[in-house]
Motif scaffolding. Structure first.
Motif, PDB file in Angstrom:
ATOM      1  N   PHE A 246      35.284  54.231  36.070  1.00 11.84           N
ATOM      2  CA  PHE A 246      35.940  54.175  37.377  1.00 11.84           C
ATOM      3  C   PHE A 246      35.954  52.759  37.929  1.00 11.84           C
ATOM      4  O   PHE A 246      36.992  52.255  38.380  1.00 11.84           O
ATOM      5  CB  PHE A 246      35.225  55.115  38.346  1.00 11.84           C
ATOM      6  N   PHE A 247      34.800  52.080  37.895  1.00  9.28           N
ATOM      7  CA  PHE A 247      34.737  50.732  38.448  1.00  9.28           C
ATOM      8  C   PHE A 247      35.532  49.740  37.604  1.00  9.28           C
ATOM      9  O   PHE A 247      36.142  48.813  38.144  1.00  9.28           O
ATOM     10  CB  PHE A 247      33.276  50.283  38.564  1.00  9.28           C
ATOM     11  N   LEU A 248      35.555  49.919  36.290  1.00 12.35           N
ATOM     12  CA  LEU A 248      36.358  49.045  35.450  1.00 12.35           C
ATOM     13  C   LEU A 248      37.852  49.228  35.723  1.00 12.35           C
ATOM     14  O   LEU A 248      38.610  48.258  35.790  1.00 12.35           O
ATOM     15  CB  LEU A 248      36.052  49.310  33.974  1.00 12.35           C
ATOM     16  N   ALA A 249      38.265  50.483  35.870  1.00 12.34           N
ATOM     17  CA  ALA A 249      39.671  50.745  36.159  1.00 12.34           C
ATOM     18  C   ALA A 249      40.063  50.184  37.518  1.00 12.34           C
ATOM     19  O   ALA A 249      41.150  49.609  37.690  1.00 12.34           O
ATOM     20  CB  ALA A 249      39.946  52.244  36.108  1.00 12.34           C
ATOM     21  N   LEU A 250      39.172  50.322  38.498  1.00  6.98           N
ATOM     22  CA  LEU A 250      39.453  49.771  39.819  1.00  6.98           C
ATOM     23  C   LEU A 250      39.526  48.248  39.776  1.00  6.98           C
ATOM     24  O   LEU A 250      40.407  47.630  40.406  1.00  6.98           O
ATOM     25  CB  LEU A 250      38.376  50.227  40.805  1.00  6.98           C
ATOM     26  N   GLY A 251      38.621  47.624  39.025  1.00  8.52           N
ATOM     27  CA  GLY A 251      38.664  46.177  38.890  1.00  8.52           C
ATOM     28  C   GLY A 251      39.912  45.696  38.190  1.00  8.52           C
ATOM     29  O   GLY A 251      40.513  44.688  38.577  1.00  8.52           O
ATOM     30  N   TYR A 252      40.337  46.428  37.166  1.00  8.04           N
ATOM     31  CA  TYR A 252      41.571  46.056  36.462  1.00  8.04           C
ATOM     32  C   TYR A 252      42.786  46.185  37.384  1.00  8.04           C
ATOM     33  O   TYR A 252      43.687  45.338  37.362  1.00  8.04           O
ATOM     34  CB  TYR A 252      41.751  46.943  35.238  1.00  8.04           C
ATOM     35  N   ALA A 253      42.789  47.230  38.201  1.00  2.05           N
ATOM     36  CA  ALA A 253      43.906  47.414  39.126  1.00  2.05           C
ATOM     37  C   ALA A 253      43.970  46.273  40.138  1.00  2.05           C
ATOM     38  O   ALA A 253      45.064  45.801  40.504  1.00  2.05           O
ATOM     39  CB  ALA A 253      43.786  48.759  39.834  1.00  2.05           C
ATOM     40  N   LEU A 254      42.811  45.796  40.574  1.00  3.03           N
ATOM     41  CA  LEU A 254      42.805  44.700  41.541  1.00  3.03           C
ATOM     42  C   LEU A 254      43.263  43.393  40.914  1.00  3.03           C
ATOM     43  O   LEU A 254      43.929  42.584  41.568  1.00  3.03           O
ATOM     44  CB  LEU A 254      41.396  44.538  42.120  1.00  3.03           C
ATOM     45  N   THR A 255      42.909  43.152  39.653  1.00  2.00           N
ATOM     46  CA  THR A 255      43.337  41.928  39.001  1.00  2.00           C
ATOM     47  C   THR A 255      44.828  41.906  38.744  1.00  2.00           C
ATOM     48  O   THR A 255      45.429  40.836  38.566  1.00  2.00           O
ATOM     49  CB  THR A 255      42.607  41.748  37.661  1.00  2.00           C
ATOM     50  N   ARG A 256      45.467  43.078  38.738  1.00  2.84           N
ATOM     51  CA  ARG A 256      46.909  43.143  38.503  1.00  2.84           C
ATOM     52  C   ARG A 256      47.711  42.904  39.776  1.00  2.84           C
ATOM     53  O   ARG A 256      48.932  42.782  39.720  1.00  2.84           O
ATOM     54  CB  ARG A 256      47.281  44.512  37.917  1.00  2.84           C
ATOM     55  N   ARG A 257      47.023  42.845  40.893  1.00  2.00           N
ATOM     56  CA  ARG A 257      47.732  42.623  42.144  1.00  2.00           C
ATOM     57  C   ARG A 257      48.247  41.201  42.228  1.00  2.00           C
ATOM     58  O   ARG A 257      47.682  40.259  41.675  1.00  2.00           O
ATOM     59  CB  ARG A 257      46.819  42.894  43.340  1.00  2.00           C
ATOM     60  N   ARG A 258      49.330  41.009  42.952  1.00  3.44           N
ATOM     61  CA  ARG A 258      49.881  39.672  43.169  1.00  3.44           C
ATOM     62  C   ARG A 258      49.962  39.400  44.667  1.00  3.44           C
ATOM     63  O   ARG A 258      50.150  40.313  45.473  1.00  3.44           O
ATOM     64  CB  ARG A 258      51.294  39.572  42.572  1.00  3.44           C
ATOM     65  N   VAL A 259      49.811  38.146  45.007  1.00  6.13           N
ATOM     66  CA  VAL A 259      49.864  37.774  46.426  1.00  6.13           C
ATOM     67  C   VAL A 259      51.298  37.963  46.925  1.00  6.13           C
ATOM     68  O   VAL A 259      52.237  37.465  46.311  1.00  6.13           O
ATOM     69  CB  VAL A 259      49.445  36.294  46.583  1.00  6.13           C
TER      70      VAL A 259
END
Length: 259
Positions: A246-259
């Motif tokens: 869960f935490f890895l998936a959440l971290g991956y989702a955050l890294t895919r975000r763009r400003v």
């Protein structure tokens, strides 16, 4: 060629994740011994949550994970900002030092920390092996991961945004708090979640730095396996796998975000 590569990738992932799937399946097995599936049950999860020792070890694990992650996130974020936005003597050497906790084997890291704590206790009389030493041990490798993730995020940001804030009269701390940190927040959160995941399932460093009363879930699983694999261990392992995923998936989702 494409089909061959696809088959190769499938076999590699099967080799990596099949043992995990077996553990998850056995956690729902009615049979107490063996790997033969005799029926679906949740009894092992109920027995797990009714065990007061497991609840104590779970609380120790969460305490270590969240405290060490909080400290490592603050230190790693500030270190990343310093490495990206400022110039100082030894900057290149310090950047290379970040990779040492990442590439050094956990056994070497654990033994080194144990010797350090033993030396500090002999000279200063502090600290004793406890949850505090486990937290300090986790911080040592978490800071490197957080710094690397946040630094990669900062390298993608336009320095002109910070320069514009300073031109408008913002001080250094105000620029960091109102401009740099909000823009780098996805990287900070991703680094924190990665550090949290590493802390939850760490065994080697915890094994060398833990003292009496500082047992965590990975240590409990290790001691339980030596006496025979119980279905409760399967259930506990499944919960840890679920939290980590869960935490890895959440971290991956955050890294895919763009400003």
């Amino acid at each position: 060629m494409r089909r061959l590569l696809t088959l190769h990738a499938f076999l590699v992932y099967l080799f990596l994740y099949l043992p995990i799937l077996v553990i998850v399946a056995l956690s729902f097995n009615q049979s107490r011994r063996g790997v033969r599936f005799t029926g679906f049950t949740l009894d092992w999860y109920r027995a797990l949550f009714q065990d007061p020792r497991v609840l104590e070890y779970f609380l120790n694990t969460l305490t270590v994970a969240f405290v060490s992650t909080l400290v490592a996130t603050v230190l790693g974020t500030l270190l990343a900002v310093g490495l990206v936005r400022y110039r100082f003597p030894g900057k290149g050497f310090l950047s290379y030092l970040l990779y040492i906790p990442v590439v050094v084997p956990d056994v070497v890291m654990g033994v080194s920390l144990l010797l350090l704590f033993a030396l500090a206790r002999e000279v200063l009389g502090f600290p004793r092996l406890s949850l505090l030493t486990v937290i300090l041990g986790h911080i040592t490798f978490q800071v490197a991961f957080v710094t690397l993730v946040v630094r990669s995020r900062l390298l993608l940001l336009d320095p002109a945004l910070e320069e514009a804030a300073r031109d408008l009269g913002a001080r250094g701390w105000q620029t960091f708090w109102h401009v740099t940190l909000p823009l780098a927040w996805p990287g900070v959160a991703a680094g924190a979640l990665l550090a949290l995941t590493l802390s939850l399932d760490d065994f080697v460093v915890t094994f060398f730095t833990a003292g009496p009363g500082a047992t965590t879930l990975p240590l409990y699983i290790y001691s339980s396996v030596k006496l025979g694999v119980s279905p409760k261990v399967h259930a506990l392992s499944t919960l840890i796998i679920g939290l980590s995923a869960f935490f890895l998936a959440l971290g991956y989702a955050l890294t895919r975000r763009r400003v």
